[in-house]
Design a protein around this motif. Sequence first.
Motif, short mmCIF file in Angstrom:
data_model
loop_
_atom_site.label_atom_id
_atom_site.label_comp_id
_atom_site.label_asym_id
_atom_site.label_seq_id
_atom_site.Cartn_x
_atom_site.Cartn_y
_atom_site.Cartn_z
N GLN A 1 -23.77 41.91 62.32
CA GLN A 1 -24.96 42.60 62.81
C GLN A 1 -24.61 43.40 64.05
O GLN A 1 -23.92 42.92 64.96
N VAL A 2 -25.11 44.65 64.07
CA VAL A 2 -24.69 45.62 65.07
C VAL A 2 -25.90 46.35 65.63
O VAL A 2 -26.81 46.71 64.88
N PRO B 1 -22.24 51.07 56.47
CA PRO B 1 -23.20 50.04 56.86
C PRO B 1 -24.57 50.27 56.23
O PRO B 1 -24.87 51.36 55.75
N THR B 2 -25.38 49.22 56.25
CA THR B 2 -26.78 49.33 55.83
C THR B 2 -27.65 49.27 57.07
O THR B 2 -27.49 48.39 57.92
N MET C 1 -33.41 39.23 57.16
CA MET C 1 -33.21 39.92 55.89
C MET C 1 -31.74 40.27 55.69
O MET C 1 -31.17 40.12 54.60
N ALA C 2 -31.10 40.73 56.77
CA ALA C 2 -29.67 41.06 56.71
C ALA C 2 -28.83 39.82 56.41
O ALA C 2 -27.89 39.87 55.61
N LEU C 3 -29.16 38.70 57.05
CA LEU C 3 -28.44 37.44 56.78
C LEU C 3 -28.61 37.02 55.32
O LEU C 3 -27.65 36.59 54.67
N ASP D 1 -14.94 41.76 52.69
CA ASP D 1 -15.62 40.47 52.91
C ASP D 1 -16.79 40.60 53.87
O ASP D 1 -17.51 39.62 54.11
N LEU D 2 -16.97 41.78 54.45
CA LEU D 2 -18.00 41.97 55.48
C LEU D 2 -19.20 42.71 54.93
O LEU D 2 -19.06 43.69 54.17
N TYR D 3 -20.37 42.25 55.30
CA TYR D 3 -21.61 42.99 55.03
C TYR D 3 -22.14 43.44 56.39
O TYR D 3 -22.54 42.62 57.22
N VAL D 4 -22.15 44.74 56.61
CA VAL D 4 -22.49 45.29 57.92
C VAL D 4 -23.94 45.74 57.94
O VAL D 4 -24.35 46.58 57.13
#
Length: 408
Positions: A192-193, A147-148, A178-180, A113-116
């Motif tokens: 976001q990291v 992650p991306t 863009m990540a959002l 469920d996570l997009y990193v």
Amino acid sequence: KFPDMVVDLGRSAWLPDDWGQGVKTTTPNARSFGTGGGMLVSYISPCGKRFFHKYAVEKLAGRKLSAYDGYKGALRKTELEVIQNRESAIGSDDALFKVLSPKERRFLPPASDLYVAIVSARRASQPQGLRDIAVVQSSFISVGVEPTWYVDEPSLGDYKKLGLKAVVGGKLTAARNMALKDAAARGKACVQVSDDISRWEYRHGPRATEKGDDASNAAHEAAERYILSPVGAARFMLAKLRALAADAKDRKSPQLAGVYPLGSCSRAFGHHEEGRNHFILGDFFVVDKSPVRFDQEMTLKEDYDITCAHIAQHGSVLRLNRMTIVAKHATNPGGAVAQRDKKGTEEERNIGILMRKWPKSFRRNPTRKHEVIMRWPGAAKQEEEAKGKVEECDDRSGPPGKAVTKRC
């Protein structure tokens, strides 16, 4: 083959991935102290030969060696260290999930469920940056999540050379937006990291029963310490966000969750476990479902602005005051640090934007130049609300991780 040598727990940054590194104990000589000799770093080639100097390794390799040659070895080493650190802790991800209430556990999401998204710039060409990248990347791949990396266009080739899944994100706030957008398009929560985090922790225990730093320190020391994976930390946050959303029904609920803004949360044991109107640090946060985006006019302090925007849109945020990260923030080369100047001109420009947009939420920090203190109107006063207002005192007036009354 080399009985006088043991495996070196360290690794030279330039050493190729297919080479090994050991430590040879030397025999005592006239320059030795005590009863033993010294130690000599040894490099073992793929063909089993031993060398003691970089130039000899380069001669066999047929080229000059750099941190790029050693990246895969550093990645493997840090991945093992990450696993060992988590295994040596009292608690880990599974133990942390038991801290959730039964209702919150029903909303615990799978890692899928996570997009990193890791926002980075100009770090993949520097030895220290490469080591930091290896630590963050291994923290995710060790638990099965790739992650991306959102990077600046000139550096894209450097990041891809490391085997990273990297895309051009542009400048800081453009990359964050863009990540959002990419996460929302996939129907996933966005994590976001920052590219320089080395550890995620959670402290679980009762709040201090008395006021003061001594009581907070005692409660902090008595609490259980969990060493987490970043994926486990993000799933924990998202479970809490979604449980709050279920309770809210048609009312507003927080969609942004983050960690305590200091490396030690000892002072937080004198306060509530969660903050609902407090600053969310940009180094590690989760956004579930929200149309709120970063202001692309900002180049620094954008995390203050997005915190206020989320409170205005959704009524609150969720800050976990017992969850911390270890990050370099403003000291590492590249990234947002490159936007700062010695005179603080860019800092002041961004402070001006905050003051214009949120005049009732910010005031100048009286003790730190080019810094502000955030207090959302109506929120309860907390001493740690300003990012960096109270810092760890490792090299100041007290032992590491302790809360002290000194202002930085």
